[in-house]
Scaffold this motif. Structure first.
Motif, PDB file in Angstrom:
ATOM      1  N   ALA A 198       0.837  -1.202   0.000  1.00 17.07           N
ATOM      2  CA  ALA A 198       0.000   0.000   0.000  1.00 17.07           C
ATOM      3  C   ALA A 198       0.875   1.256   0.000  1.00 17.07           C
ATOM      4  CB  ALA A 198      -0.925  -0.004   1.216  1.00 17.07           C
ATOM      5  N   ILE A 199       1.940   1.241   0.801  1.00 15.43           N
ATOM      6  CA  ILE A 199       2.851   2.384   0.840  1.00 15.43           C
ATOM      7  C   ILE A 199       3.580   2.531  -0.494  1.00 15.43           C
ATOM      8  CG2 ILE A 199       4.898   3.338   1.970  1.00 15.43           C
ATOM      9  CD1 ILE A 199       4.039   1.838   4.506  1.00 15.43           C
ATOM     10  N   ALA A 200       4.027   1.403  -1.053  1.00 13.83           N
ATOM     11  CA  ALA A 200       4.727   1.430  -2.335  1.00 13.83           C
ATOM     12  C   ALA A 200       3.831   1.986  -3.435  1.00 13.83           C
ATOM     13  CB  ALA A 200       5.202   0.025  -2.698  1.00 13.83           C
ATOM     14  N   PHE A 201       2.565   1.543  -3.465  1.00 14.72           N
ATOM     15  CA  PHE A 201       1.639   2.038  -4.480  1.00 14.72           C
ATOM     16  C   PHE A 201       1.428   3.543  -4.331  1.00 14.72           C
ATOM     17  CE2 PHE A 201      -2.805   3.299  -5.272  1.00 14.72           C
ATOM     18  CZ  PHE A 201      -2.767   3.275  -6.656  1.00 14.72           C
ATOM     19  N   SER A 218      -6.967  -5.349 -21.201  1.00 16.47           N
ATOM     20  CA  SER A 218      -8.059  -4.582 -20.625  1.00 16.47           C
ATOM     21  C   SER A 218      -8.513  -5.230 -19.330  1.00 16.47           C
ATOM     22  CB  SER A 218      -9.228  -4.512 -21.613  1.00 16.47           C
ATOM     23  OG  SER A 218      -9.684  -5.821 -21.902  1.00 16.47           O
ATOM     24  N   GLY A 219      -9.065  -4.402 -18.447  1.00 17.02           N
ATOM     25  CA  GLY A 219      -9.548  -4.937 -17.163  1.00 17.02           C
ATOM     26  C   GLY A 219      -8.836  -4.271 -16.010  1.00 17.02           C
ATOM     27  N   ALA A 220      -8.733  -5.010 -14.889  1.00 20.08           N
ATOM     28  CA  ALA A 220      -8.192  -4.431 -13.664  1.00 20.08           C
ATOM     29  C   ALA A 220      -6.748  -3.982 -13.827  1.00 20.08           C
ATOM     30  CB  ALA A 220      -8.302  -5.431 -12.521  1.00 20.08           C
ATOM     31  N   PHE A 225      -0.512   2.145 -13.323  1.00 14.59           N
ATOM     32  CA  PHE A 225      -0.158   1.134 -12.331  1.00 14.59           C
ATOM     33  C   PHE A 225      -1.113   1.234 -11.153  1.00 14.59           C
ATOM     34  CE2 PHE A 225       2.328  -0.881  -9.020  1.00 14.59           C
ATOM     35  CZ  PHE A 225       2.927  -1.927  -9.693  1.00 14.59           C
ATOM     36  N   SER A 226      -1.728   0.122 -10.783  1.00  6.55           N
ATOM     37  CA  SER A 226      -2.778   0.126  -9.765  1.00  6.55           C
ATOM     38  C   SER A 226      -2.336  -0.570  -8.483  1.00  6.55           C
ATOM     39  CB  SER A 226      -4.030  -0.573 -10.307  1.00  6.55           C
ATOM     40  OG  SER A 226      -3.789  -1.964 -10.464  1.00  6.55           O
ATOM     41  N   PHE A 227      -3.143  -0.388  -7.435  1.00  9.50           N
ATOM     42  CA  PHE A 227      -2.880  -1.061  -6.167  1.00  9.50           C
ATOM     43  C   PHE A 227      -2.974  -2.570  -6.340  1.00  9.50           C
ATOM     44  CE2 PHE A 227      -4.616  -2.741  -2.075  1.00  9.50           C
ATOM     45  CZ  PHE A 227      -3.433  -2.613  -1.349  1.00  9.50           C
ATOM     46  N   LEU A 228      -3.902  -3.015  -7.188  1.00 14.44           N
ATOM     47  CA  LEU A 228      -4.026  -4.444  -7.461  1.00 14.44           C
ATOM     48  C   LEU A 228      -2.750  -4.973  -8.109  1.00 14.44           C
ATOM     49  CD1 LEU A 228      -5.690  -7.057  -7.550  1.00 14.44           C
ATOM     50  CD2 LEU A 228      -6.642  -6.285  -9.739  1.00 14.44           C
ATOM     51  N   LEU A 332      -6.065 -13.144  -7.647  1.00 17.40           N
ATOM     52  CA  LEU A 332      -5.819 -11.715  -7.867  1.00 17.40           C
ATOM     53  C   LEU A 332      -5.819 -11.360  -9.355  1.00 17.40           C
ATOM     54  CD1 LEU A 332      -3.018 -11.198  -5.176  1.00 17.40           C
ATOM     55  CD2 LEU A 332      -5.345 -10.257  -5.107  1.00 17.40           C
ATOM     56  N   LEU A 333      -5.269 -12.224 -10.177  1.00 15.77           N
ATOM     57  CA  LEU A 333      -5.206 -11.931 -11.613  1.00 15.77           C
ATOM     58  C   LEU A 333      -6.567 -12.073 -12.296  1.00 15.77           C
ATOM     59  CD1 LEU A 333      -1.838 -13.705 -12.483  1.00 15.77           C
ATOM     60  CD2 LEU A 333      -2.289 -11.251 -12.539  1.00 15.77           C
ATOM     61  N   SER A 334      -7.509 -12.697 -11.606  1.00 21.38           N
ATOM     62  CA  SER A 334      -8.850 -12.851 -12.180  1.00 21.38           C
ATOM     63  C   SER A 334      -9.766 -11.674 -11.826  1.00 21.38           C
ATOM     64  CB  SER A 334      -9.478 -14.150 -11.685  1.00 21.38           C
ATOM     65  OG  SER A 334      -9.720 -14.106 -10.297  1.00 21.38           O
TER      66      SER A 334
END
Length: 335
Positions: A198-201, A218-220, A225-228, A332-334
């Motif tokens: 979370a800190i890195a993101f 496409s997608g999450a 660059f996202s938290f996910l 997570l990748l789904s």
């Protein structure tokens, strides 16, 4: 991974059978084998042209991810260690036990020697990268399958580690003294990783850092660059080969390279900084830092700094991580 565990178990059995006739520590031979393994891994890394070319684009993000994820795991583990040692029933070994343990762990009083060994190991890794990346070795050598050779060296390493553990009579009594709280070590490691991610993101977001030329699907994972992305990449916990492949297939080669490098760096930092990690974060810290690699490449580093008494905890945590990481990545990748 399971083949490695079988070889490790066979080494322990062999060591137990010869323990009354063989009393010499195999740590020197183990460290030489680690150097050979890291050299071959360096050759393997240096021949990966895509990774070498993309380091300038993905290096900073990878470093931020691994530094804060690893830092989160280590600080959480340090608090956990204080809880373990300060709670009811904390173990206070007798002076006799303390003497026996010190006999099996002379490395704890030799921090300079441990750091020297770490730099030698890292030097072997860097030498391998340079020889491969700059094509100093003959082309026929660079065309070899270094993945296969690194596996062979790893199996030899695990066999030596197993024998070294088997000849130690104290290991079996150590298993009987383990407390139920130890079962929480993988959870503590992963929880600290989440906080660090979370800190890195937040840093990556505030600095507007992006993976250039992104090929994210496409997608999450699409767009910035996202938290996910951060959590998924760090959920590899050092399992760089699997994480890099799974992330590449789902989100593209660029993020796959970030995943590969970030998890490779986690393993690399654990090997290089093992003595410092043990000194400042406690006896469970190297197991936490090693993550999924604590059952193979970082196991000798843990044994050298923490001794055989931490072996049961390391194997338990490594098994949990090696089973959990593929599942976590798939979930997570789904998303």
């Amino acid at each position: 991974m399971f083949i490695g565990l079988i070889i490790l178990a066979a080494g322990i059995l062999l060591g137990w059978l010869i323990r009354r006739k063989f009393h010499t520590s195999l740590i020197p031979a183990i460290m030489v084998t680690v150097c050979v393994l890291l050299f071959v891994m360096g050759l393997r890394t240096g021949t990966n042209e895509n990774l070498i070319k993309s380091i300038s684009n993905i290096g900073l993000i990878s470093v931020i991810l691994v530094v804060f994820a690893l830092g989160g795991s280590l600080f959480a583990t340090k608090l956990f260690t204080k809880w373990m040692d300060g709670g009811k029933g904390a173990e206070k070994p007798s002076s006799a036990n303390a003497v026996r343990q010190s006999d099996n762990m002379p490395q704890q009083s030799d921090n300079k020697g441990s750091m020297r060994d770490s730099f030698i190991i890292v030097g072997a890794f860097i030498l391998g990268i340079l020889l491969a990346a700059f094509h100093i070795l003959p082309g026929s050598w660079l065309a070899l399958d270094f993945s296969t050779y690194s596996n062979y060296v790893l199996y030899l390493l695990l066999l030596l580690v197993g024998v070294n553990i088997g000849i130690d009579d104290t290991i079996f009594s150590t298993v009987r003294r383990l407390r139920a709280r130890v079962l929480f070590t993988p959870v503590i490691t992963y929880g600290g990783m989440l906080i660090g991610s979370a800190i890195a993101f937040a840093i990556i977001y505030l600095c507007h850092l992006e993976v250039s030329g992104t090929g994210m699907a496409s997608g999450a994972g699409a767009g910035h660059f996202s938290f996910l992305n951060a959590v998924t990449i760090n959920s590899g916990l050092g399992y760089y080969s699997l994480t890099g492949i799974m992330v590449s297939e789902a989100w593209g080669a660029e993020l796959g390279s970030v995943a590969l490098l970030a998890n490779l760096l986690r393993e690399f930092i654990t090997i290089l900084c093992g003595p410092l990690i043990h000194k400042y974060f406690g006896k469970y810290a190297i197991t936490s830092a090693g993550g999924a690699t604590i059952t193979d490449t970082t196991l000798p580093i843990m044994l050298k700094n923490d001794g055989n008494t931490m072996f049961p905890v390391a194997i338990y945590s490594g098994l949990v991580f090696n089973v959990a990481v593929p599942v976590l990545l798939a979930v997570l990748l789904s998303l």
